[in-house]
Design an enzyme around this catalytic site. Structure first.
Site, PDB file in Angstrom:
ATOM      1  N   MET A  35       0.846  -1.199   0.000  1.00  0.00           N
ATOM      2  CA  MET A  35       0.000   0.000   0.000  1.00  0.00           C
ATOM      3  C   MET A  35       0.884   1.254   0.000  1.00  0.00           C
ATOM      4  SD  MET A  35      -3.419  -0.897   2.076  1.00  0.00           S
ATOM      5  CE  MET A  35      -2.783  -0.691   3.717  1.00  0.00           C
ATOM      6  N   ALA A  37       4.094   3.988   0.831  1.00  0.00           N
ATOM      7  CA  ALA A  37       4.823   4.543   1.982  1.00  0.00           C
ATOM      8  C   ALA A  37       5.862   3.495   2.406  1.00  0.00           C
ATOM      9  CB  ALA A  37       3.882   4.915   3.128  1.00  0.00           C
ATOM     10  N   HIS A  39       8.951   1.112   3.371  1.00  0.00           N
ATOM     11  CA  HIS A  39       9.978   1.121   4.418  1.00  0.00           C
ATOM     12  C   HIS A  39      10.786  -0.173   4.311  1.00  0.00           C
ATOM     13  CE1 HIS A  39       7.308  -1.707   6.387  1.00  0.00           C
ATOM     14  NE2 HIS A  39       6.323  -0.815   6.340  1.00  0.00           N
ATOM     15  N   GLY A  41      10.656  -2.962   5.731  1.00  0.00           N
ATOM     16  CA  GLY A  41       9.885  -4.213   5.670  1.00  0.00           C
ATOM     17  C   GLY A  41       9.526  -4.535   4.229  1.00  0.00           C
ATOM     18  N   HIS A  42       8.987  -3.520   3.534  1.00  0.00           N
ATOM     19  CA  HIS A  42       8.641  -3.721   2.121  1.00  0.00           C
ATOM     20  C   HIS A  42       9.899  -4.046   1.316  1.00  0.00           C
ATOM     21  CE1 HIS A  42       5.404  -0.678   3.281  1.00  0.00           C
ATOM     22  NE2 HIS A  42       4.717  -1.724   2.928  1.00  0.00           N
ATOM     23  N   GLN A 158      -3.176 -12.081   8.074  1.00  0.00           N
ATOM     24  CA  GLN A 158      -3.357 -11.838   6.626  1.00  0.00           C
ATOM     25  C   GLN A 158      -2.626 -12.908   5.811  1.00  0.00           C
ATOM     26  OE1 GLN A 158      -3.140  -7.857   4.579  1.00  0.00           O
ATOM     27  NE2 GLN A 158      -1.047  -8.519   4.199  1.00  0.00           N
ATOM     28  N   SER A 190       6.471  -0.203  10.039  1.00  0.00           N
ATOM     29  CA  SER A 190       5.105  -0.075   9.528  1.00  0.00           C
ATOM     30  C   SER A 190       4.953   1.317   8.934  1.00  0.00           C
ATOM     31  CB  SER A 190       4.116  -0.247  10.688  1.00  0.00           C
ATOM     32  OG  SER A 190       2.841   0.250  10.319  1.00  0.00           O
ATOM     33  N   SER A 191       4.172   1.425   7.877  1.00  0.00           N
ATOM     34  CA  SER A 191       3.931   2.741   7.277  1.00  0.00           C
ATOM     35  C   SER A 191       3.286   3.675   8.295  1.00  0.00           C
ATOM     36  CB  SER A 191       3.011   2.628   6.066  1.00  0.00           C
ATOM     37  OG  SER A 191       3.566   1.728   5.134  1.00  0.00           O
TER      38      SER A 191
HETATM   39  P1  AMP Z   1       1.369  -2.888   3.549  1.00  0.00           P
HETATM   40  O1  AMP Z   1       1.922  -1.892   2.584  1.00  0.00           O
HETATM   41  O2  AMP Z   1       1.409  -2.437   4.966  1.00  0.00           O
HETATM   42  O3  AMP Z   1       0.034  -3.440   3.118  1.00  0.00           O
HETATM   43  O4  AMP Z   1       2.369  -4.128   3.507  1.00  0.00           O
HETATM   44  C1  AMP Z   1       2.692  -4.776   2.298  1.00  0.00           C
HETATM   45  C2  AMP Z   1       3.401  -6.060   2.628  1.00  0.00           C
HETATM   46  O5  AMP Z   1       4.580  -5.765   3.384  1.00  0.00           O
HETATM   47  C3  AMP Z   1       2.553  -7.000   3.497  1.00  0.00           C
HETATM   48  O6  AMP Z   1       2.746  -8.330   3.045  1.00  0.00           O
HETATM   49  C4  AMP Z   1       3.132  -6.806   4.876  1.00  0.00           C
HETATM   50  O7  AMP Z   1       2.989  -7.929   5.726  1.00  0.00           O
HETATM   51  C5  AMP Z   1       4.598  -6.560   4.561  1.00  0.00           C
HETATM   52  N1  AMP Z   1       5.241  -5.840   5.663  1.00  0.00           N
HETATM   53  C6  AMP Z   1       4.838  -4.676   6.221  1.00  0.00           C
HETATM   54  N2  AMP Z   1       5.650  -4.355   7.254  1.00  0.00           N
HETATM   55  C7  AMP Z   1       6.573  -5.340   7.346  1.00  0.00           C
HETATM   56  C8  AMP Z   1       7.675  -5.586   8.217  1.00  0.00           C
HETATM   57  N3  AMP Z   1       7.993  -4.763   9.196  1.00  0.00           N
HETATM   58  N4  AMP Z   1       8.421  -6.690   8.005  1.00  0.00           N
HETATM   59  C9  AMP Z   1       8.105  -7.556   7.002  1.00  0.00           C
HETATM   60  N5  AMP Z   1       7.077  -7.385   6.159  1.00  0.00           N
HETATM   61  C10 AMP Z   1       6.315  -6.291   6.322  1.00  0.00           C
END
Ligand code: AMP
Length: 285
Positions: A35, A37, A39, A41-42, A158, A190-191
């Protein structure tokens, strides 16, 4: 190798055409749905995807239907310019940024039955959330038709539900689970972290440190006692309020009441910090 393709907004027809020419050459395609933003993790998901696929597609779509809280959707961080910069640095091949009408030419009315998987934790506190996640993920998978798709363990429920979705729909994709990436003080990236004030940000580190302590204490305390400990420990900080802390069996996501149950267990937590809501989890045994 394919030149980088950035389309914003991107038409499904265009991306299908590009991907068809790639598949015709027997190249593998990996998808990292996000989604935005972006970081660390992404970026770890992108790295995993780049390592095993010929072509990496990163999608950026803030799916409005999965936000059960309208303010959360409006305030959700968006920074396409920086996202594209980070993606370019990674030398990703394709960035897919569809518009809302492209993803939903008509309202999606599909229902899914995930049994108990969406009855607790996020499913309980965010009604309708996983139905919308399943709708958007199935659409992204059917548009991109990736060989592999990458999801983070940060959103553990999820991840389990996406695996179930793929089995239910017989989708020809491998779901690859990626570990949680954390800030130096332990806070899961996290975003939404960027919405925290400096004081809230400091308090937020207590979430992961409490989960770690809980893991250490798991051979000394029964599950009910440990759950109480975690709730108390988090709520000691006036900035934090636990929404839930649940210890669940990792495959079926049923709450576990005794350590003796011979199943892999995970402790999952949601914490409110002012109007922001953060989630995290830890593997027990
Ligand atoms: P989002 O943009 O928050 O929907 O996340 C997109 C993907 O990145 C999802 O599969 C999340 O589980 C993963 N994600 C988000 N934050 C982290 C993190 N800190 N470590 C690993 N994966 C992450």
């Amino acid at each position: 190798m394919l030149h980088n393709v950035e389309k914003n907004p991107c038409k499904i027809e265009e991306i299908r055409k590009i991907l068809k020419s790639i598949r015709d050459k027997d190249k593998t395609v990996g998808l990292v749905p996000t989604m935005g933003a972006l970081h660390g993790g992404h970026l770890s998901l992108i790295d995993a995807c780049l390592a095993t696929n010929d072509v990496t597609v990163v999608s950026i779509f803030v799916n409005p239907t999965q936000f059960n809280d309208k303010t959360d959707f409006e305030k959700y961080p968006r920074d396409i310019k920086n996202d594209l910069k980070l993606i370019r640095e990674k030398k990703c091949n394709i960035t897919f940024i569809p518009s809302e009408t492209e993803i939903y030419p008509e309202r999606d009315t599909r229902q899914f039955d995930f049994g108990l998987l969406d009855k607790y934790m996020e499913g309980k506190f965010r009604p309708g959330h996983f139905r919308s996640v399943a709708q958007v993920v199935s659409r992204l998978l059917s548009i991109i038709l990736p060989d592999n798709a990458y999801f983070g363990e940060k959103d553990f429920q999820q991840l389990v539900i996406v695996n179930s979705l793929v089995r239910q729909l017989n989708l020809p994709v491998n779901i690859i689970a990626c570990p949680i990436i954390r800030e130096p003080d332990g806070l899961a990236m996290s975003s939404r972290n960027q919405l925290l004030t400096a004081a809230q940000r400091k308090s937020a580190a207590r979430i992961s440190s409490t989960l770690l302590k809980a893991k250490e204490l798991s051979d000394k305390m029964e599950i009910t006692e440990l759950k109480e400990y975690v709730n108390n420990e988090i709520n000691l900080d006036p900035n934090l309020k636990t929404e839930y802390f649940e210890i669940v069996e990792e495959t079926g996501l049923n709450p576990v009441n005794s350590w003796s149950e011979n199943v892999s267990k995970r402790g999952c937590i949601a914490v409110r910090i002012g109007s922001i809501r953060l989630i995290d989890n830890i593997k027990f045994s």
